[in-house]
Write an enzyme that holds these catalytic residues in place. Structure first.
Site, PDB file in Angstrom:
ATOM      1  N   CYS A  74       1.016  -1.223  -0.178  1.00  0.00           N
ATOM      2  CA  CYS A  74      -0.074  -0.149   0.103  1.00  0.00           C
ATOM      3  C   CYS A  74       1.040   1.140   0.004  1.00  0.00           C
ATOM      4  O   CYS A  74       1.623   1.402   0.744  1.00  0.00           O
ATOM      5  CB  CYS A  74      -0.853  -0.052   1.206  1.00  0.00           C
ATOM      6  SG  CYS A  74      -1.876   1.438   1.594  1.00  0.00           S
ATOM      7  N   CYS A 185      -1.159   3.626  -6.478  1.00  0.00           N
ATOM      8  CA  CYS A 185      -1.924   3.078  -5.506  1.00  0.00           C
ATOM      9  C   CYS A 185      -2.175   1.528  -5.979  1.00  0.00           C
ATOM     10  O   CYS A 185      -2.323   1.392  -7.131  1.00  0.00           O
ATOM     11  CB  CYS A 185      -3.280   3.938  -5.483  1.00  0.00           C
ATOM     12  SG  CYS A 185      -4.466   2.873  -4.527  1.00  0.00           S
TER      13      CYS A 185
HETATM   14  N1  DGL Z   1      -4.212   0.473  -1.906  1.00  0.00           N
HETATM   15  C1  DGL Z   1      -3.592   1.677  -1.061  1.00  0.00           C
HETATM   16  C2  DGL Z   1      -2.428   2.294  -1.855  1.00  0.00           C
HETATM   17  O1  DGL Z   1      -1.760   1.823  -2.475  1.00  0.00           O
HETATM   18  C3  DGL Z   1      -4.509   2.320  -0.245  1.00  0.00           C
HETATM   19  C4  DGL Z   1      -5.944   2.948  -1.082  1.00  0.00           C
HETATM   20  C5  DGL Z   1      -6.784   3.286   0.139  1.00  0.00           C
HETATM   21  O2  DGL Z   1      -7.087   2.485   1.053  1.00  0.00           O
HETATM   22  O3  DGL Z   1      -7.176   4.666   0.157  1.00  0.00           O
HETATM   23  O4  DGL Z   1      -2.310   3.621  -1.499  1.00  0.00           O
END
Ligand code: DGL
EC number: 5.1.1.3
Length: 267
Positions: A74, A185
């Site tokens: 993440c 993301c």
């Molecule tokens: N998948 C996550 C990222 O790479 C987080 C997305 C979220 O929960 O807002 O930032």
């Protein structure tokens, strides 16, 4: 810690499955424990303190499961908490993810790169430092896309609904001259086809699953922790609804849906 111990991988929800996919392909002998923190999705709009607190709680959980490594799949959590995690668990291999600014800076011809990420990632000092370090000469356009995170969480990754949600941000950044787009993301690779269709085939879309898997392999190898025999496995866990995670893992990765569970401590 020993080679057969699992590797903990987590994200706010299903986005980190895009990183899990790359790790599974690169390291098929490893036992992967994926935790979707779905009770707290999305991270992108939460405070830095909340995201840090979740990271520390999840690291403690992975340690309790005897994990030999932890992958923060993440971008938002990496930006907010990776330094804290490394300070708390100096013996654990800890790998984070960062938007692919460097390869995008090499690929652009217009000198303008577009970055789609969460509000939290784009506002973080870590992201500002990355841009300064890797692309000081490039014009970087930022576009928070919290609506894309929710789109992937709902499993609506193709068809007219996905096309509708990706179109405005993609058009906006292309209109400002971007000719390379960073998917900053881990949810966004699941919208890859919809984004590519909107952007056109000539626009490169940069993601980070592959490089993360290679870094993980390298660090495990250095410490003699790489699993070298037997078949690997994937265990799916969530702080939210197991049926939803199972359905998404089946849809996104072809994993058996019934495998997902919510551990007792989060029920
Ligand atoms: N998948 C996550 C990222 O790479 C987080 C997305 C979220 O929960 O807002 O930032």
């Amino acid at each position: 810690m020993h080679a057969p111990h699992p590797i903990g991988v987590y994200d706010s929800g299903v986005g980190g499955l895009s990183v899990l996919r790359a790790i599974r392909d690169a390291l098929p002998r490893e036992h992967l424990l994926y935790l979707a923190d779905s009770a707290h999705v999305p991270y992108g709009e939460k405070t830095q303190e909340t995201v840090q607190q979740r990271a520390l709680a999840i690291a403690d959980y992975f340690v309790s499961r005897r994990a030999k490594a932890m992958v923060v799949a993440c971008n938002t959590a990496t930006a907010a908490a990776i330094a804290l995690l490394r300070a708390r668990h100096p013996d654990l291999v800890i790998i984070g993810v960062e938007p692919a600014i460097k390869p995008a800076a090499h690929l652009t011809r217009s000198g303008v790169v577009g970055v789609f990420a969460t509000t939290g990632t784009l506002a973080s000092p870590k992201f500002a430092a990355l841009v300064q370090r890797e692309a000081p000469e490039i014009r970087i356009l930022f576009r928070p896309c919290p609506e894309w995170v929710l789109q992937v969480e709902r499993g609506e990754i193709d068809g007219p609904a996905a096309a509708r949600v990706v179109a405005p941000p993609v058009r906006e950044l292309l209109a400002q001259g971007a000719d390379a787009l960073v998917l900053g993301c881990t949810h966004f690779p699941f919208l890859h086809d919809a984004i590519q269709a909107e952007a056109g085939a000539s626009v490169p879309l940069l993601e980070t699953g592959g490089p993360v898997a290679r870094r993980l392999r390298h660090q495990l190898q250095e410490r003699g922790l790489l699993a070298t025999d037997g078949a690997g496995s994937v265990t799916l866990e969530t702080t939210g609804d197991a049926a939803t995670l199972g359905r998404m893992a089946a849809q996104l990765l072809g994993l058996p849906a019934e495998a997902a569970q919510t551990p007792a401590r989060w029920r």
